[in-house]
Scaffold this active site. Structure first.
Site, mmCIF file in Angstrom:
data_model
loop_
_atom_site.group_PDB
_atom_site.id
_atom_site.type_symbol
_atom_site.label_atom_id
_atom_site.label_comp_id
_atom_site.label_asym_id
_atom_site.label_seq_id
_atom_site.Cartn_x
_atom_site.Cartn_y
_atom_site.Cartn_z
ATOM 1 C CB SER A 89 -1.149 -3.643 7.743
ATOM 2 O OG SER A 89 -0.091 -3.108 9.201
ATOM 3 C CG HIS B 207 -1.889 -0.948 3.962
ATOM 4 N ND1 HIS B 207 -1.292 0.178 5.060
ATOM 5 C CD2 HIS B 207 -0.924 -2.069 5.199
ATOM 6 C CE1 HIS B 207 -0.142 0.513 5.940
ATOM 7 N NE2 HIS B 207 0.039 -1.161 5.909
#
Length: 295
Positions: free
Chosen positions: A200, A246
């Site tokens: 991610s 993230h």
């Protein structure tokens, strides 16, 4: 005003098409940046190409390096503009199969971990114990079938256009620097005994670079902004998501993507790879800082 009182204009406000000089145009080939009119432009996965770049023509022999068709960021045109994206997807899927076959023993050895006992009694393990490889290996591991499915779909959707626009070397630099930035921020902020894993961080880096690409092409930013906002909502509302990865990947990817696509042409390579080097310096600095705190 003085500038409005000038005589008849002596130059066009827009350049002429390189094949039809009498036709003014504001469109340029995304590979070689030559001006092209609407009759000459050829639709491409990223922007428009001139007929020469679209057909791969280079004249009677090999073109000089300075005049060869290049990607939007100045990279080398590849026959398969999605090759590295396919390879990255394949590596992630292969390692997920290894995780399923070997079990937790494999995942625990390579996931992101600050400092903790994996088994007790047993040695203390983690990045703080010198296992820096976890910053990288965690980028290729996943916790469930849905986790890897979502990440690989995002990688395929975002990665292909970026690979075509940047070229292979710049695309790899973006991917790995973003992923490492996400791992470093996770290491700095998260609890040291909190494991994390997934692509991610790198994929959010691709989100940031996609925004830079859309801006570079003067396209509509709204779809990218909306999709990114939805993903950020999930990031901060769903349980068991390492939001640090993230955010770290997104910031690094946006910075690198902007440098890749908006660098001045005469210093393009220096600015592009200099930005990547700066991100890596930050990654090393954060890692050293957190290691000092934990040890």
């Amino acid at each position: 005003m003085d500038h409005a009182a000038a005589g008849p204009p002596e130059a066009r406000s827009l350049p002429g098409c390189y094949r039809h000089p009498d036709r003014e145009t504001g469109i340029r080939c995304t590979r070689c940046e030559r001006p092209i009119c609407t009759d000459c432009m050829v639709n491409a996965s990223v922007g428009f190409h001139c007929p020469d770049c679209a057909s791969g023509r280079t004249g009677g022999g090999p073109a000089p390096a300075a005049s060869r068709p290049r990607t939007l960021a100045g990279g080398t045109i590849a026959a398969d503009p999605r090759l590295l994206t396919k390879v990255l997807v394949g590596v992630n899927l292969a390692l997920f199969l290894v995780q399923l076959s070997v079990g937790d023993r494999f995942t625990q050895q390579f996931e992101m971990l600050g400092r903790a006992f994996i088994t007790f009694p047993g040695p203390v393990e983690g990045v703080a114990e010198g296992q820096w490889y976890r910053l990288l290996t965690a980028m290729f591991l996943h916790g469930s079938s849905m986790h890897i499915l979502f990440n690989m779909l995002s990688l395929w959707w975002l990665g292909g256009p970026l690979e075509g626009a940047l070229g292979r070397a710049r695309y790899l630099a973006l991917y790995f620097c973003s992923g490492l930035a996400g791992s470093a921020l996770t290491y700095l902020i998260a609890e040291p005994n909190q494991p994390s894993l997934g692509a991610s961080g790198a994929i959010f880096g691709l989100f940031g670079a996609t925004a830079a690409l859309v801006r570079r092409l003067n396209a509509d930013m709204r779809p990218v902004v909306i999709l990114l906002a939805i993903n950020l909502v999930f990031t901060f509302t769903w349980a068991d998501i390492a939001w640090e990865a993230h955010v770290g990947g997104l910031v690094a990817g946006a910075a690198i993507g902007f440098a890749m696509l908006h660098a001045p042409r005469e210093r393009r390579t220096l600015v592009q790879y200099g930005t990547c080097a700066l991100v890596l310096v930050v990654v090393v600095g954060l890692t050293l800082l957190r290691t000092a705190q934990l040890t």
